[in-house]
Design an enzyme around this catalytic site. Structure first.
Site, PDB file in Angstrom:
ATOM      1  CD  GLU A 135      39.886  72.208   8.264  1.00  0.00           C
ATOM      2  OE1 GLU A 135      38.819  71.913   8.839  1.00  0.00           O
ATOM      3  OE2 GLU A 135      41.010  72.035   8.751  1.00  0.00           O
ATOM      4  CD  GLU A 372      45.808  85.621   1.429  1.00  0.00           C
ATOM      5  OE1 GLU A 372      46.181  86.045   2.531  1.00  0.00           O
ATOM      6  OE2 GLU A 372      46.422  84.767   0.774  1.00  0.00           O
TER       7      GLU A 372
END
Ligand SMILES: Cc1cc2nc3c(=O)[nH]c(=O)nc-3n(C[C@H](O)[C@H](O)[C@H](O)COP(=O)(O)OP(=O)(O)OC[C@H]3O[C@@H](n4cnc5c(N)ncnc54)[C@H](O)[C@@H]3O)c2cc1C
Length: 392
Positions: A135, A372
């Protein structure tokens, strides 16, 4: 690659895994490599190249045969990611997001209906996937996400913005997380499977990048978007374990991709070092260039061993291997970045020209140090395991 280096990279693979490597390597060099630089310049998403993967069984290497996939073992999946990434970041990312993040989550936490609905399309390549995690407020601290999901009659209403979303404009499935209760932090996080084409309230805009322009990264806006009850993956408020399992496999495939990129830097630097002359001799005969080549070989092999070990652990039935995932991902992403830097030094000023691929690989490798889990996050996780602060 010399035969000695080739021997190292596959000394303990079985015949099937060697065949997988040979097949994917030849396919990627023949079908993908000739287009990558052109697509990057034209900022063109390689949809046509990705569409070649499905019929070859390369879109569903983590999906069992009963759902149309080609799963054989986790190490083979790693080899596929490695060999595709050696040639193209974006094509490898399409496979890795679809299998590690979306399909694995559905296999681990989905209902029978969700498996039947989504897995065959992912395996055939008809359904590309995006992971909607990051986000604007941050990607590392996912427990503090701001996107919300509210229970309503027959489903949920999702609101929030996700950024850096790979493949979004072409995806038929969004694996998305949102919070059902912001005050509960990670215990409010809930996972959803969203059909972006049939969900009102979802819009996308371009997320302009300095690199990987051929990936068409997007910003995805969810404005009170309605998804039905069947979109819930796992239980309400239990999205963090879904995410944890997904990222565990995701870190394996990203690490494998980094090994491929580190290897590509070597593949490019070795012939150049033997061809390019200075002071009347190939630069590869100068010790300082040899040091770089040696460092690049060492890094690539260390990273590869950590990745294959992790794959073998998963093949042996160890579902979550968080410490080993962090070790593999941290090591491999740093190897890819450092190999790109050393590779550029071997090429000298030509590394900055359009003629040579090596310069492009640097920013692409660097981006894998973020996805990741950033290096800082993995350093922290590894230290916490070592100190006994974290057990699993
Ligand atoms: C090419 C590319 C493709 C991507 N594709 C996707 C995608 O498809 N889907 C998706 O959801 N995201 C995607 N991402 C986003 C990526 O996952 C995030 O960039 C990443 O998670 C980091 O989040 P951030 O950039 O907001 O950095 P932040 O979380 O803001 O972190 C900024 C810096 O602070 C450091 N930091 C944060 N917390 C700590 C701490 N506790 N201790 C020490 N240091 C800390 C970080 O390590 C980092 O160096 C992509 C990114 C790139 C570059």
């Amino acid at each position: 690659m010399s035969s000695a280096l080739e021997r190292m990279s596959d000394f303990d693979l079985n015949d099937d895994q060697r065949q997988v490597r040979k097949f994917v390597k030849e396919f990627a060099e023949k079908e993908i490599l000739p287009h990558v630089e052109e697509y990057e310049r034209e900022e063109k998403y390689p949809l046509d190249l990705i569409q070649k993967l499905g019929p070859l069984g390369l879109m569903g290497p983590m999906i069992p045969e009963e759902y149309g996939g080609s799963f054989s073992d986790v190490v083979s999946y790693g080899i596929i990611c490695e060999e595709l990434a050696r040639i193209d970041w974006v094509v490898a990312s399409a496979v890795s997001v679809a299998n590690s993040l979306a399909a694995s989550s559905i296999l681990n936490f989905g209902t029978d209906e969700q498996k039947q609905r989504w897995l065959p399309g992912i395996a055939s390549g008809a359904t590309l996937c995006s992971a909607l995690l990051t986000e604007p407020g941050g990607g590392t601290d996912l427990g503090n996400m701001a996107s919300t999901a509210t229970k309503v009659d027959g489903g949920y209403r999702l609101t929030g913005t996700k950024v850096f979303i790979s493949h979004a404009a072409y995806a038929g499935l969004f694996f998305c997380v949102a919070s059902m209760d912001l005050s509960k932090k990670h215990k409010g996080v809930t996972a959803f499977l969203i059909d972006p084409h049939n969900t009102e309230g979802i819009t996308m805009s371009d997320f302009p990048m300095r690199t990987l322009k051929r990936d068409n990264l997007a910003e995805v806006h969810m404005d009170n978007a309605f998804v039905p009850d069947e979109a819930l993956l796992g239980k309400e408020g239990a999205g963090f374990p879904v995410l944890g399992a997904a990222l565990d496999t995701g870190r394996f495939s990203v690490a494998a991709r980094c090994v491929g990129q580190a290897q590509r830097c070597l593949d490019l630097a070795i012939p150049y070092a033997m061809e390019r002359k200075a002071f009347g001799q190939p630069i590869g005969e100068f010790q300082m260039i040899q040091q770089k080549i040696s460092d690049m070989v060492c890094r690539t092999e260390q990273a590869r061993l950590l990745v294959y070990r992790l794959g073998r652990m998963k093949d042996a039935g160890i579902g979550r291997a968080s410490l080993e995932s962090s070790l593999a991902k941290l090591n491999a992403s740093q190897a890819a970045v450092q190999n790109a830097l050393d590779g550029m030094q071997v090429f000298g000023g030509y590394s900055c020209t359009e003629e040579y691929e090596i310069g492009r690989l640097l920013l692409e490798a660097k981006s894998l140090e973020f996805g990741e889990g950033t290096s800082e996050l993995h350093n922290r996780l590894i230290a916490e395991f070592a100190l006994g602060i974290r057990k699993q």
